[in-house]
Structures are given as C-alpha cells and as structure tokens.
Write a protein that holds these residues in place. Structure first.
Motif, PDB file in Angstrom:
ATOM      1  N   PHE A  21      24.747  36.253  44.472  1.00  0.00           N
ATOM      2  CA  PHE A  21      25.060  37.363  43.567  1.00  0.00           C
ATOM      3  C   PHE A  21      26.406  37.929  43.985  1.00  0.00           C
ATOM      4  CE2 PHE A  21      25.160  41.583  41.868  1.00  0.00           C
ATOM      5  CZ  PHE A  21      24.350  41.597  40.748  1.00  0.00           C
ATOM      6  N   ALA A  22      27.348  38.001  43.048  1.00  0.00           N
ATOM      7  CA  ALA A  22      28.700  38.487  43.342  1.00  0.00           C
ATOM      8  C   ALA A  22      28.975  39.754  42.564  1.00  0.00           C
ATOM      9  CB  ALA A  22      29.732  37.422  43.010  1.00  0.00           C
ATOM     10  N   MET A  23      29.219  40.843  43.290  1.00  0.00           N
ATOM     11  CA  MET A  23      29.633  42.093  42.665  1.00  0.00           C
ATOM     12  C   MET A  23      31.157  42.067  42.549  1.00  0.00           C
ATOM     13  SD  MET A  23      28.720  44.922  41.288  1.00  0.00           S
ATOM     14  CE  MET A  23      27.028  45.181  41.796  1.00  0.00           C
ATOM     15  N   GLY A  24      31.643  41.420  41.490  1.00  0.00           N
ATOM     16  CA  GLY A  24      33.073  41.288  41.270  1.00  0.00           C
ATOM     17  C   GLY A  24      33.658  40.110  42.015  1.00  0.00           C
ATOM     18  N   GLY A  25      34.983  39.977  41.910  1.00  0.00           N
ATOM     19  CA  GLY A  25      35.696  38.932  42.627  1.00  0.00           C
ATOM     20  C   GLY A  25      35.675  37.593  41.917  1.00  0.00           C
ATOM     21  N   ASN A  26      36.211  36.607  42.615  1.00  0.00           N
ATOM     22  CA  ASN A  26      36.327  35.242  42.093  1.00  0.00           C
ATOM     23  C   ASN A  26      36.106  34.299  43.278  1.00  0.00           C
ATOM     24  OD1 ASN A  26      36.968  32.864  40.790  1.00  0.00           O
ATOM     25  ND2 ASN A  26      38.977  33.540  40.067  1.00  0.00           N
ATOM     26  N   PHE A  27      34.868  34.244  43.725  1.00  0.00           N
ATOM     27  CA  PHE A  27      34.497  33.605  44.986  1.00  0.00           C
ATOM     28  C   PHE A  27      34.937  32.146  45.045  1.00  0.00           C
ATOM     29  CE2 PHE A  27      31.507  31.688  48.011  1.00  0.00           C
ATOM     30  CZ  PHE A  27      31.532  32.612  49.055  1.00  0.00           C
ATOM     31  N   ALA A  28      34.732  31.402  43.973  1.00  0.00           N
ATOM     32  CA  ALA A  28      35.045  29.976  43.988  1.00  0.00           C
ATOM     33  C   ALA A  28      36.531  29.709  44.128  1.00  0.00           C
ATOM     34  CB  ALA A  28      34.518  29.305  42.712  1.00  0.00           C
ATOM     35  N   ALA A  29      37.362  30.654  43.701  1.00  0.00           N
ATOM     36  CA  ALA A  29      38.812  30.488  43.802  1.00  0.00           C
ATOM     37  C   ALA A  29      39.379  31.095  45.072  1.00  0.00           C
ATOM     38  CB  ALA A  29      39.503  31.102  42.585  1.00  0.00           C
ATOM     39  N   ALA A  30      38.733  32.117  45.602  1.00  0.00           N
ATOM     40  CA  ALA A  30      39.271  32.825  46.759  1.00  0.00           C
ATOM     41  C   ALA A  30      38.964  32.139  48.081  1.00  0.00           C
ATOM     42  CB  ALA A  30      38.717  34.246  46.798  1.00  0.00           C
ATOM     43  N   THR A  31      37.952  31.330  48.108  1.00  0.00           N
ATOM     44  CA  THR A  31      37.448  30.758  49.353  1.00  0.00           C
ATOM     45  C   THR A  31      38.160  29.458  49.722  1.00  0.00           C
ATOM     46  OG1 THR A  31      35.683  29.902  47.946  1.00  0.00           O
ATOM     47  CG2 THR A  31      35.160  31.788  49.335  1.00  0.00           C
TER      48      THR A  31
ATOM     49  N   ALA B  81      19.945  27.812  43.230  1.00  0.00           N
ATOM     50  CA  ALA B  81      19.031  27.924  42.101  1.00  0.00           C
ATOM     51  C   ALA B  81      19.571  28.901  41.070  1.00  0.00           C
ATOM     52  CB  ALA B  81      17.655  28.371  42.582  1.00  0.00           C
ATOM     53  N   LEU B  82      20.300  29.942  41.539  1.00  0.00           N
ATOM     54  CA  LEU B  82      20.844  30.947  40.634  1.00  0.00           C
ATOM     55  C   LEU B  82      22.157  31.475  41.181  1.00  0.00           C
ATOM     56  CD1 LEU B  82      20.455  32.914  38.161  1.00  0.00           C
ATOM     57  CD2 LEU B  82      19.423  34.524  39.795  1.00  0.00           C
ATOM     58  N   THR B  83      23.157  31.548  40.314  1.00  0.00           N
ATOM     59  CA  THR B  83      24.415  32.234  40.636  1.00  0.00           C
ATOM     60  C   THR B  83      24.624  33.337  39.598  1.00  0.00           C
ATOM     61  OG1 THR B  83      25.643  30.548  39.377  1.00  0.00           O
ATOM     62  CG2 THR B  83      25.534  30.275  41.771  1.00  0.00           C
ATOM     63  N   VAL B  84      25.048  34.512  40.078  1.00  0.00           N
ATOM     64  CA  VAL B  84      25.248  35.673  39.211  1.00  0.00           C
ATOM     65  C   VAL B  84      26.598  36.291  39.537  1.00  0.00           C
ATOM     66  CG1 VAL B  84      24.326  37.878  38.411  1.00  0.00           C
ATOM     67  CG2 VAL B  84      22.766  36.116  39.287  1.00  0.00           C
ATOM     68  N   HIS B  85      27.377  36.608  38.517  1.00  0.00           N
ATOM     69  CA  HIS B  85      28.690  37.217  38.710  1.00  0.00           C
ATOM     70  C   HIS B  85      28.833  38.447  37.825  1.00  0.00           C
ATOM     71  CE1 HIS B  85      30.324  33.846  41.062  1.00  0.00           C
ATOM     72  NE2 HIS B  85      29.585  33.091  40.275  1.00  0.00           N
ATOM     73  N   VAL B  86      29.119  39.595  38.462  1.00  0.00           N
ATOM     74  CA  VAL B  86      29.463  40.819  37.739  1.00  0.00           C
ATOM     75  C   VAL B  86      30.981  40.842  37.613  1.00  0.00           C
ATOM     76  CG1 VAL B  86      29.394  43.335  37.773  1.00  0.00           C
ATOM     77  CG2 VAL B  86      27.453  42.004  38.656  1.00  0.00           C
ATOM     78  N   ALA B  87      31.496  40.985  36.397  1.00  0.00           N
ATOM     79  CA  ALA B  87      32.936  40.823  36.200  1.00  0.00           C
ATOM     80  C   ALA B  87      33.389  41.541  34.941  1.00  0.00           C
ATOM     81  CB  ALA B  87      33.287  39.340  36.099  1.00  0.00           C
ATOM     82  N   THR B  88      34.696  41.745  34.853  1.00  0.00           N
ATOM     83  CA  THR B  88      35.293  42.279  33.635  1.00  0.00           C
ATOM     84  C   THR B  88      35.868  41.159  32.765  1.00  0.00           C
ATOM     85  OG1 THR B  88      37.398  42.615  34.775  1.00  0.00           O
ATOM     86  CG2 THR B  88      35.874  44.486  34.707  1.00  0.00           C
ATOM     87  N   LYS B  89      36.281  40.035  33.391  1.00  0.00           N
ATOM     88  CA  LYS B  89      36.873  38.922  32.654  1.00  0.00           C
ATOM     89  C   LYS B  89      36.297  37.604  33.169  1.00  0.00           C
ATOM     90  CE  LYS B  89      41.129  39.401  31.255  1.00  0.00           C
ATOM     91  NZ  LYS B  89      42.612  39.384  31.247  1.00  0.00           N
ATOM     92  N   PHE B  90      36.371  36.602  32.336  1.00  0.00           N
ATOM     93  CA  PHE B  90      35.880  35.272  32.688  1.00  0.00           C
ATOM     94  C   PHE B  90      36.850  34.640  33.682  1.00  0.00           C
ATOM     95  CE2 PHE B  90      34.643  30.829  31.935  1.00  0.00           C
ATOM     96  CZ  PHE B  90      33.256  30.955  31.843  1.00  0.00           C
ATOM     97  N   ASN B  91      36.315  34.048  34.761  1.00  0.00           N
ATOM     98  CA  ASN B  91      37.201  33.434  35.747  1.00  0.00           C
ATOM     99  C   ASN B  91      36.633  32.126  36.278  1.00  0.00           C
ATOM    100  OD1 ASN B  91      35.487  33.977  38.056  1.00  0.00           O
ATOM    101  ND2 ASN B  91      36.227  36.083  38.076  1.00  0.00           N
TER     102      ASN B  91
END
Length: 777
Positions: free
Chosen positions: A461-471, A485-495
C-alpha cells in the motif's frame, strides 16, 4: 514539446528563462487564469504549501513565494486535463507500461478509484466502499501483519501521516518504508550520532547572519530554486559561498532573481559561488578530511605565533567528545590519498580551509550528492566534524542544513513514519489508545523490496509517491511488486507504479494541496514541516478536480474503519475536523503542546531543536566527533581494479552519478528539457568529460549503451540508447538522469548504516550503442 537538440545555455539561473517557463506551463495545462490565481496563494498564510520542495518560506507571508519548479508542480496538479477511468481503461496496462513517465502523468488528474481487471489487462472504475472492502479483505486474511507493507511519500501531511502510522501500528506492523529511506536517511542517522538530533540546526534567519556558506552535493537551481534567493542575498552582502560539486551547475554559478526589476531589465545576474570545487564523485570524505587537516595545521601555526585559535577550543572542551581521536586520524592521513580520492589539489583545499577559518558564521548545506553513497553517513558526519571544530553549531548565523526534498518528508518522520520507532512513541501510543503496538523493527525500502521478492510480503500500500520509478534495481523491484497479491496506490495522477501491478491492484485518487478539503466541520487545513523544523498550515483554494476525490486523512480513516472494525480509535469522528487530529497529535508528541493554538498563528511555529540550543541528546551528552576512513574499497574501486587487469580502453569503468533534469522533480517528469545543462527535447543523455569521450574513440553526440560494472553482481544490467554530451565534469565520472538509469543499480548497493541506495556512485562501462538513435540538432 521542444525540438531534440543540444544547445549551450548562456543565461543565468532564473531570469527570463524562468518566466517563460512559467508562462509555458500554465498554457500547456490550459489554466492561464486559474493558474495565476492559484500561484498567488502558494506558500501564503491563508494559502497552500507548495507540493514541491521542503525549502522554508520567508515568514510564510511574502508577496510571491514560488519558483519555476514550484510552478510546474502546481500547474501539474491544477491542470485542466483529466485521467478518467475511460481514458486509462482504453489502453491495456501492458501498453501503458511502455509509455514514457512524462506521457503517463500528462494524462492529467485522476478522477475516480480504479481496480485492475486481470482478465482484460485494463483498469476500470470501482466504488470507494468496494475498494476499501477489497483492501480490508486482503489485510485481514494475512497470516501476519508483517506480510503487508505501507509506503509513504514525502508530500503526505502531518495529519494524514499521524493517522496512517496509528492505523498501521494498531493493525500490527512497523513496515514503514518511505522516501527518506531513499534520500536523506544518512542525514538523520549521521546527525543523530554527531549532535543528537536528526534534523538541521539552522533557520532562515541564520542565513542572514552567515558570512560563509558551504554547499555540498546539491543543485539548488533545479531542486530547490527558492534557496537561490537566500544565496543571492548572502552573496550580495559579501558572504563567501563555497560550492563542492562534481558538475558545474548554473544555479551555483549565477542567478537572476525574477522578482528583481534591476536584474531583469538590465540582463544582469548575481554571482553565487565565490569558489567552486569540482571534486570527484564520491570524494567528499577525502575532501573534508583535507580541509580539516589544513585547519588543524593553521590552528597550530596560530598557536605558535600567539594568534587567536582557528578552531574553538572552549567549545570543543565543553561541548564535544572525540576530538583527540579525530585529530590523530586526520593528521596521520596521507596527502597523496586525499588528493587522489577527492580530485582536489592540496593548495585548493588550503584555500577552502583559509576561507572557513576566517569566517565568523558558517552554514553547511548538503543534498543527495552526499547521502546517496555507500559512505553517506560518514560524509554527513565529516561535515558535522568540520563545523564542530569551529564551534559552528548552536550559534546565530551558523549550523548544519540538510536540504530535504519533498515538502513534508521531515514531518512524516516526526509523525512516526519510521520502521525503527522509538520506544517512547510506542509506549505513548499504548497509553493513549489502549492497544499494544508492535515492538520489532519493520521493513525499510530495501527490506520491503526483498520481502516482496522473497514472498514474505504480499500486500503493498503506497500513500503517494511513485515507488516503481523511485527505487533501485528496476527488474528486481518490478518483479517484487508483481508477485504481490494486492498493490494499492493513493495518488493525484497516473504514474509508472500504476502499471506495475500485483495480481489485484487499486489506484485511489486523492485531493491535491491546491484543492479545498471540505469535511463535516467545513474547509480544512493540514499542517506540514519544512527542512528547518517550521510547522505551518496549508489550505487549498481550488475546487477538487473531481467530486469523487477523497482527502488522504479520509482515505486512512475509511481504510482503518473497514480493516479494524473493533478499533477504539474514533476514526470517522477525527476526520470531521482536523483540529481533532491535531489534538491527538498533541497527546502523543510532547513537542506539539498547544498544537492547534500555535499552528493557527500566522507563520506557525518551530519545533524544538536541542542541538540548536547546544543540548546534546547523544549517549555521552556531548556532540560527538566521529572518525571515518577515506573510502578506498567501494564498488567503483572494486570494478576499476578488476577492469585494470584487462588493460583495455573499452573496459574503462566510470562513476555514474544520477541527476534530475530541470523539467523534473523526483520521479515526476514535467517535460523533456534540461535548460541549464543545454539539453532539449530528450532525456537519454550521458554527460561526460570531452577527454574521456576522446579516450573511448567516440564522437560528441555518439550513441552508447550503459553497462553495469559492479563487482559480484551476477545480473546483466544495461540501459541502452544514450547520447554522449560533453560537459564540465571530472574525468572518470559521468552523469545521467534517473529513473532511466535505476536499472544499473543493484538492490544490494546501499549506504552503510542507512541502507540508502547508492544512486550517486554506480560503476558503469560505456559501449557503442547496438541500435542507432534518431538524429538531433
């Protein structure tokens, strides 16, 4: 979009180029009128805190408190473009994964929650209740809470971060990887060991008093443009500014303030750096030891001549421990090693030492050019050693200044977003809320990727950010996320991260900083903490981009309600009025006594910083000098030793340092230009010294592939299709943009004591590209 070309930029940082960029951003997002009104409320007492960097605001009340890159962040958030479920769902996730980072976010603001449909490989809309039910179902059926990972971005408000850590700890884990793990973790760890507090010790008022400012491994012209205003003012009153950075950066050379009519109309600019030291990438510890070695010699010479001391013996005796060990270590250091590893001559280091010795107030600033190395903690502590020698901590016009990135990354950590929570915090949570929080350490960013990779964690679960690109280590990170099993992203824009899905996936749209947060008690404020421990309020002024958006505090409250049906925390009552959340923050953190009263005052308040008061919360009760050897066995050293055995030019190993382009903030790519470095309409470039390029037998503009050269790494790492650009950078060093080069950094390559990825020192080889690149002007 600009034409792809390489063209030397003659102008200063800021100036008319910045103003043209501002106009272009507002027009590009079709918000010329709305954007102008919005910007007038940026960083104002009754407005919103810029969603960009964490540089503080001058009294939080000046007429224009925004910069070019702040405009890009605001324009991207206030854009008229909308990324609806229909727009995103028109493409498969596989197809979207092939899009550029710029094109993904250019779709606009997310409007509704979406769920991934594996049968069609597309996103579709989902009701909020169903989304929270799906997450709760996954979390409740895990064998252990430690199988869930909760990431946090630095833009999350104090209120959201507090609720988030409270929910996750009541759920039962300390798995809190966050963006600090990837950038300034060595600053916190290093400063805690040196001065007892993991934050900077200065305020903006100190910049008005300092007569010497040291800048290590930082490019403020792109990453913190408002900092240039402080540097310009310091330079104009005669302060010496010494910049230590491998690349020549325009923002460290000269700056034209767009708010100065004289400079704008005359075409003038202010010189920023009085001296510029282009050390080798990774040569910071050697450089600082050289300066300290000279300072000790100057002090001995002064003593013999009966002159005032260069170092501060009274401060050292009363406030520090470990001086004799540091002195012995530095005096025994060999000058040839210092010069070889730093890339700076003994005479130039003497000049730096003399300037520092003569200063009455010294501030040391640094960025990720210090921290993202294997010995990043050591680099921070050597900077602290340098200032402690002269008693330049805990006095006006002097101190330590780590310049943080995202606007509330420091506040998130203050609120308890940390995988290694202090015992006192856990005790207080237990006392206030009546549950026993987990006591064991959780996963940091590297640990989270390893856990997902190894099957020890299955919900992300990601509260913001762009984990796949930042890491780092893109193939490993993506495979780890896809195993969930589950990935969740809270965001303002698609990334980018939204295209790297688990077996099930959700994208949850939230309000942006610029938008009105309407709750039961009316429009709400959130609070943020800047790089200098100032806490102030932020309130949006624009209607939400969609009626379906939720605030981050509301998202946490609804998630907690769905997941923890027997919780005694009144989640939904708290988010009716954020003053209630702040009352709860006060009940947990002593430093937030009278939180609501103080934060509602214009400008907010500053959190206590014990090191600023010369109160040292270290084990010894004193500031600590820490000895560090000059690194001579990094992955770059190892790779070069291995390459030397082949004795072939093509086997030459370069130290790659990753950088941001000017049209970029962290992983967000606003455009394809890097104006100050002369790159337009493209991103796949490698900055290289002309003599190194000639040594390889390649022409300027030649196409190359970057090949990872880390010793002991059994994975083939390639970043293909980059164009060589001659640049003023030390020989043996090259630079390129991230996230395009993250693939070259092994997951196992991280800082000692902080596990921050070593993104600023990656061993690479260059080979002629296997495929031709398009021609550029």
């Amino acid at each position: 979009m600009s034409e792809a070309k390489i063209q030397f930029y003659k102008g200063p940082a800021g100036g008319w180029g910045a103003l043209r960029s501002v106009a272009r951003q507002l027009l590009q997002h079709r918000i010329a009128a709305k954007g102008t009104r919005t910007l007038l409320s940026a960083n104002q007492p009754d407005g919103f805190d810029c969603p960009g960097c964490a540089w503080p605001d001058r009294q939080h009340a000046s007429s224009f408190e925004f910069c070019e890159n702040g405009v890009k962040a605001v324009a991207a958030e206030a854009t008229a473009d909308r990324a609806t479920p229909e727009l995103i769902g028109a493409h498969t996730v596989t197809a979207l994964r092939s899009w550029s980072d710029h094109d993904l976010e250019a779709m606009g603001r997310l409007t509704e929650p979406m769920v991934y449909d594996a049968s069609t490989d597309r996103y579709r809309r989902i009701d909020w209740d169903d989304a929270f039910a799906l997450i709760a179902q996954h979390l409740q059926r895990l064998a252990s809470p430690d199988e869930a990972i909760f990431y946090t971005s630095g833009r999350t408000s104090n209120e959201a971060a507090f609720l988030y850590q409270l929910f996750v700890r009541e759920y039962g884990t300390n798995n809190f990887p966050d963006c600090s793990n990837m950038c300034h973790e060595p600053s916190g760890m290093g400063l805690k060991g040196s001065v007892g507090v993991g934050k900077g010790t200065v305020t903006l008022d100190d910049f008005e008093l300092a007569d010497c400012i040291l800048i290590f491994g930082q490019n403020p012209g792109t990453n913190h443009p408002r900092m240039l205003g402080e540097l310009r003012a310091a330079a104009r009153r005669g302060a010496r500014i010494l910049s230590f950075n491998p690349l020549r950066e325009r923002g460290l050379e000269r700056f034209a303030d767009p708010q100065s009519p004289v400079e704008m109309l005359s075409g003038g600019a202010t010189a920023i750096s009085s001296d510029y030291f282009q050390l080798k990438v990774g040569g910071d510890i050697a450089l600082i030891k050289g300066i300290i070695k000279h300072l000790l010699a100057l002090d001995e010479e002064a003593r013999l001549r009966g002159l005032p001391a260069v170092i501060d013996p009274a401060f050292i005796a009363e406030h520090t421990q470990g001086f004799e060990a540091l002195k012995a270590d530095v005096e025994a250091e060999d000058w040839s090693l210092i010069e070889r590893e730093s890339g700076i001559s003994r005479d130039r280091l003497l000049h730096a030492a003399q300037v520092i010795a003569q200063a009455k107030g010294v501030i040391a600033c640094w960025g990720m050019g210090i921290t993202q190395h294997r010995h990043g903690v050591g680099g921070v502590q050597m900077i602290a050693n340098l200032l402690l020698l002269r008693g330049m901590v805990g006095r006006p016009g002097a101190g330590l200044c780590p310049v943080r990135g995202h606007s509330n990354v420091q506040g998130d950590r203050t609120m308890g977003i940390y995988e290694k929570p202090p015992v006192a915090l856990l005790d207080r949570l237990a006392s206030v809320y009546g549950f026993e929080p987990p006591r064991h350490e959780g996963f940091d960013t590297i640990g989270a990727i390893e856990a997902m990779r190894d099957g020890r964690a299955s919900v992300f679960f990601a509260m913001g950010g762009n984990f796949a690109a930042a890491t780092p280590d893109t193939p490993t990170t993506w495979a780890a996320l896809q195993r969930c099993a589950l990935t969740v992203h809270v965001a303002t824009k698609f990334n980018r991260s939204h295209t790297v899905v688990g077996r099930e996936a959700l994208v949850l749209p939230c309000l942006g900083r610029t938008e009105i947060d309407q709750q039961a008690a009316g429009p709400q404020h959130v609070s943020v903490e800047d790089s200098m421990s100032m806490v102030h309020l932020s309130a949006g002024i624009n209607p939400p981009a969609s009626p379906h958006l939720l605030s981050e505090p509301m998202i946490v409250a609804r998630l907690a309600t769905a997941t923890l049906p027997h919780s005694r925390v009144p989640w939904m009552w708290l988010v009716e009025d954020y003053d209630r959340i702040r009352d709860h923050i006060e009940s947990v953190f002593d430093d937030f006594k009278d939180f609501n009263r103080k934060v509602h005052q214009p400008g907010g308040f500053r959190l206590r910083n014990t090191a600023s008061e010369r109160v040292w919360t270290t084990p010894s009760g004193k500031a600590q000098f820490v000895v560090h050897a000059i690194p001579v066995d990094t992955r770059v050293h190892q790779a070069r030793a291995s390459a030397a055995e082949t004795d072939q030019v093509g086997a030459a190993v370069f130290t790659l340092t990753t950088v941001r382009a000017h049209d970029q903030y962290n992983t967000t790519v606003y455009g394809l230009d890097d104006r100050y470095r002369g790159v337009f309409g493209q991103r796949r470039v490698v900055f290289i010294h002309a003599e190194d390029r000639a040594m390889l037998g390649l022409a300027e503009g030649a196409a190359v592939d970057l090949i990872g050269a880390a010793s002991g790494d059994d994975q083939v790492r390639e970043a293909p299709g980059f164009r060589l650009v001659d640049y003023d950078i030390p020989r043996g060093c090259v630079a390129a943009y991230y996230p395009e080069t993250n693939v070259l950094l092994p997951l196992a390559s991280h800082a000692v004591g902080a596990r921050t990825p070593t993104s600023k020192s990656i061993p690479v080889r260059l080979r002629p590209a296997q495929y031709a690149l398009p021609e550029v002007a």
